[in-house]
Structure formats: C-alpha cells, structure tokens
Scaffold this motif. Structure first.
Motif, PDB file in Angstrom:
ATOM      1  N   MET A 271       0.724  -1.383   0.124  1.00 59.03           N
ATOM      2  CA  MET A 271      -0.412  -0.318   0.087  1.00 59.03           C
ATOM      3  C   MET A 271       0.774   1.286  -0.315  1.00 59.03           C
ATOM      4  O   MET A 271       1.769   1.197   0.986  1.00 59.03           O
ATOM      5  CB  MET A 271      -0.768   0.112   1.177  1.00 59.03           C
ATOM      6  N   TRP A 272       0.875   2.229  -1.289  1.00 62.82           N
ATOM      7  CA  TRP A 272       1.801   3.707  -1.048  1.00 62.82           C
ATOM      8  C   TRP A 272       0.916   4.241  -1.927  1.00 62.82           C
ATOM      9  O   TRP A 272      -0.028   3.698  -2.429  1.00 62.82           O
ATOM     10  CB  TRP A 272       2.576   3.159  -1.736  1.00 62.82           C
ATOM     11  N   TRP A 273       0.759   5.799  -0.982  1.00 62.06           N
ATOM     12  CA  TRP A 273      -0.336   6.540  -1.261  1.00 62.06           C
ATOM     13  C   TRP A 273      -1.600   6.200  -1.915  1.00 62.06           C
ATOM     14  O   TRP A 273      -2.125   5.410  -0.695  1.00 62.06           O
ATOM     15  CB  TRP A 273       0.039   7.310  -2.286  1.00 62.06           C
ATOM     16  N   ASN A 274      -2.924   5.972  -2.266  1.00 58.93           N
ATOM     17  CA  ASN A 274      -3.676   6.265  -2.688  1.00 58.93           C
ATOM     18  C   ASN A 274      -3.697   4.626  -3.632  1.00 58.93           C
ATOM     19  O   ASN A 274      -5.067   3.786  -4.307  1.00 58.93           O
ATOM     20  CB  ASN A 274      -4.375   7.064  -3.648  1.00 58.93           C
ATOM     21  N   PHE A 275      -2.476   3.655  -3.835  1.00 56.73           N
ATOM     22  CA  PHE A 275      -2.885   2.397  -4.237  1.00 56.73           C
ATOM     23  C   PHE A 275      -2.112   1.100  -4.053  1.00 56.73           C
ATOM     24  O   PHE A 275      -1.580   1.499  -2.313  1.00 56.73           O
ATOM     25  CB  PHE A 275      -1.232   2.485  -5.300  1.00 56.73           C
ATOM     26  N   VAL A 276      -2.997   0.106  -4.340  1.00 56.37           N
ATOM     27  CA  VAL A 276      -2.965  -1.136  -3.375  1.00 56.37           C
ATOM     28  C   VAL A 276      -2.074  -2.187  -4.630  1.00 56.37           C
ATOM     29  O   VAL A 276      -2.689  -2.333  -5.584  1.00 56.37           O
ATOM     30  CB  VAL A 276      -4.372  -1.924  -2.707  1.00 56.37           C
ATOM     31  N   GLY A 277      -0.718  -2.630  -4.680  1.00 57.58           N
ATOM     32  CA  GLY A 277      -0.465  -3.362  -5.614  1.00 57.58           C
ATOM     33  C   GLY A 277       0.396  -4.783  -5.198  1.00 57.58           C
ATOM     34  O   GLY A 277      -0.278  -4.903  -3.780  1.00 57.58           O
ATOM     35  N   ARG A 278       1.320  -4.850  -5.140  1.00 59.94           N
ATOM     36  CA  ARG A 278       2.072  -5.829  -4.937  1.00 59.94           C
ATOM     37  C   ARG A 278       3.411  -6.172  -4.910  1.00 59.94           C
ATOM     38  O   ARG A 278       4.031  -6.728  -4.389  1.00 59.94           O
ATOM     39  CB  ARG A 278       1.706  -7.776  -5.682  1.00 59.94           C
ATOM     40  N   THR A 279       3.696  -5.194  -6.622  1.00 57.17           N
ATOM     41  CA  THR A 279       4.998  -5.031  -6.152  1.00 57.17           C
ATOM     42  C   THR A 279       5.912  -3.322  -6.255  1.00 57.17           C
ATOM     43  O   THR A 279       4.580  -2.300  -6.365  1.00 57.17           O
ATOM     44  CB  THR A 279       5.654  -5.416  -7.283  1.00 57.17           C
ATOM     45  N   HIS A 280       6.732  -2.972  -6.478  1.00 55.56           N
ATOM     46  CA  HIS A 280       7.040  -1.705  -6.587  1.00 55.56           C
ATOM     47  C   HIS A 280       7.271  -1.570  -7.524  1.00 55.56           C
ATOM     48  O   HIS A 280       6.576  -0.373  -8.453  1.00 55.56           O
ATOM     49  CB  HIS A 280       8.744  -1.760  -6.245  1.00 55.56           C
TER      50      HIS A 280
END
Ligand code: MN
Length: 328
Positions: A271-280
């Motif tokens: 989770m970073w800022w308004n994003f949910v992902g899996r990788t950099h």
C-alpha cells in the motif's frame, strides 16, 4: 478519500491495547486507537485512522479505515480533488451530511446516510469527493478500503450506488448490511473475497451471529460501545480475531458501530499513497501513469487541480504480509 501519507502505518501510528477477552469464545480483543490524519484538499478535514495500524494491517480484505466527524460543515468539510486508485474498492458510508462523488467514468452521485457508494478501482480510476454544503449541517462518516485479490485487481473499474440495503435485527440491535452477508442477509454490493461490512444500531444488550472462519473488528462510530466486556470509544477499533460464533455488545445509550469481517486475506500487499499493489513496479507504473495522464482518465465535473502523487522513496517499496503482526 485520499491518503496523504506515504507510509500509512508509519512511526506515528498509535499503540494498541491488548486485554484478554472472554477466552471461551474467540481470541483476545485488541483495541486499536486512531491517529489523526489530515485529508487532501482545501477544506482540511481531519480523519481518525485505525487501519492500517502498527499491529494490524488488514481485517479480512479490509485494509483501510478512516472515521471523520461529526463536524459542523461551517468549520470543516470534505473537498478532495481528483486522485487515482488501483487494486482496491472504496466504501463510503455516512451517518450525517451528504457527499458528492465524481469519477473518471462519468459517475456523479450524491450519497446520503444509509446509502452505500462502492467504487471498484481495479486497474485504475480517478475520483473526487466533495461534501454538500447545508446551513447548520454536520458531516460524519467513514471511508474504508477493501483490497482486491490478485485475480480481481486488474479488472476494469466500476462504480455502484446502493440506496436500499438489506436489514437484519435482533434484541437490542438493527443492522444494515453494506457488504457481504450477515446471518443469511446479503448485500447486493460486489465483493471479491468472503467478507462482511455492516452498520449496527445498538440500544441495550445485543448479540450478533458471526462466521467463525472470519476475523472481525468493531469500529465505534457514535457513542461508547461495550464489545464483549471491552469499552470502545468512537473512532477506536476493537479487533476480535477469528473463531467467534457470536458477539455480545452493549450500549448504555443508543449508539452506532461498524462490524467488519472477512476471511484472512492471505496475500501480501503493498500500500502506497492511494494505490494497493503487490510490487514496487506496480506502484511505480501507477504513479507514472497518473503523472503523465494515462490509464485513469479525467474527472470532468470537478473544477480545480488534481492531486499530485508524492515522490517515490529512494529505496524499493516492499510488500508486507496482511493480517496481524508488527510492521518491521
Ligand atoms: Mn479516494
């Protein structure tokens, strides 16, 4: 809702209080206190954030819990300019006031108390949220995020508004089922993992049936709630763990709480800022696409500048396990 923090469970996260619960049914209850966080935009609404927390990242697929108000609209309000999301659903639920949702699919929807706005971001969408001014009015509500599982997180975005949600009741409690299913009562809202989100209107002693394979948490919204012997103040989140078949609640005075639950999420999340992902790379691509006007489209109805993403850190972002556990 937009997250201004680069590390949403950073060092300013408040501590948790763990008190042994009645071990006869389920794990100990951990009460997480909120930290106050400013939202983006010009109205400077402050929110109480309990998830993600230093000691708890997710409850089922629920990965973000913000509670705001009640505040007089003359003093504070919501004006969050266009910003992007990927890999999650935003769940908007109000107790007082009205909020206008505008997104890059062209959706324009005013939401009122008792209604659900659900935006499934999938591969990408942008939206803006603005409280509707009313003389003498107040704003009180929550915004929650649900992480999408890997199999569903690349789908095209869509938006749902549900004005008529199903109800469940028992002695001392009336429940509105926002997401998932409570005791056979099922919300029409789209879900991608087994989960539950329900508002409880409490008066006196109540018991709510639970799915024992789910982990659960209770967010007090309006009045102090006794959650199986633990007093939970508005804005605090009581984490119940798994294995409970029912939950005893007690409200001396009529009050409202949110019951969240779900199967443990299982996948690592970034989770970073308004994003949910899996990788950099997931995050860096989403950031780059927002900065260069690709992927997310435009929120046409909003007059004003969109939010800029913060710079990426100089080190690689790393995914973290979901569920409980201290964050390294
Ligand atoms: Mn948002």
């Amino acid at each position: 809702m937009s997250n201004l923090l680069r590390d949403p469970a950073g060092p300013d996260a408040a501590p948790a209080t763990t008190v042994p619960g009645s071990a006869a049914d389920g794990a100990a209850i951990e009460v997480l206190t909120a930290r106050e966080v400013p939202l983006g935009g010009t109205r400077k609404l402050r929110v109480r954030r309990t998830l993600p927390h230093r000691s708890l990242r997710t409850v089922g697929a629920w990965c973000f819990v913000d509670h705001y108000g009640p505040v007089p609209l003359a003093q504070e309000g919501m004006d969050v300019p266009p910003h992007p999301h990927v890999g999650l659903q935003t769940v908007t639920w109000l107790l007082e006031g009205e909020v206008l949702h505008q997104d890059s699919l062209g959706s324009e929807q005013v939401i009122a108390p008792g209604q659900l706005n659900l935006m499934t971001a999938g591969h990408g969408i942008a939206h803006a949220e603005t409280s509707v001014p009313r003389p003498g009015g107040h704003l009180h509500g929550v915004q929650l995020w649900v992480a999408l599982p890997d199999a569903s997180r690349h789908q095209p975005a869509h938006f749902e508004h549900h004005a008529d949600l199903p109800a469940w009741s028992g002695p001392g409690v009336e429940a509105t089922v926002l997401m998932g299913e409570l005791d056979g009562v099922r919300s029409p809202a789209a879900t991608y993992t087994p989960l539950l989100g329900t508002e409880l209107s409490l008066h006196g002693v109540a018991a709510v049936p639970l799915e024992p394979d789910f982990e659960h948490a209770v967010l007090a919204l309006d009045g102090t709630v006794d959650v199986d012997g633990m007093l939970v103040q508005p804005g605090s989140l009581a984490h119940l763990g798994r294995g409970r078949r029912s939950l005893r609640l007690h409200a001396d005075r009529p009050g409202r709480a949110l019951l969240l639950g779900g199967e443990p999420f299982g996948e690592e999340l970034l989770m970073w800022w308004n994003f949910v992902g899996r990788t950099h790379e997931d995050i860096a691509r989403a950031r780059e696409d927002w900065a260069t006007g690709r992927r997310f489209g435009r929120v046409v109805g909003y007059s004003g500048e969109a939010l800029l993403a913060p710079p990426l850190p100089s080190t690689r972002l790393r995914p973290r396990p979901s569920g409980s556990g201290r964050i390294a």
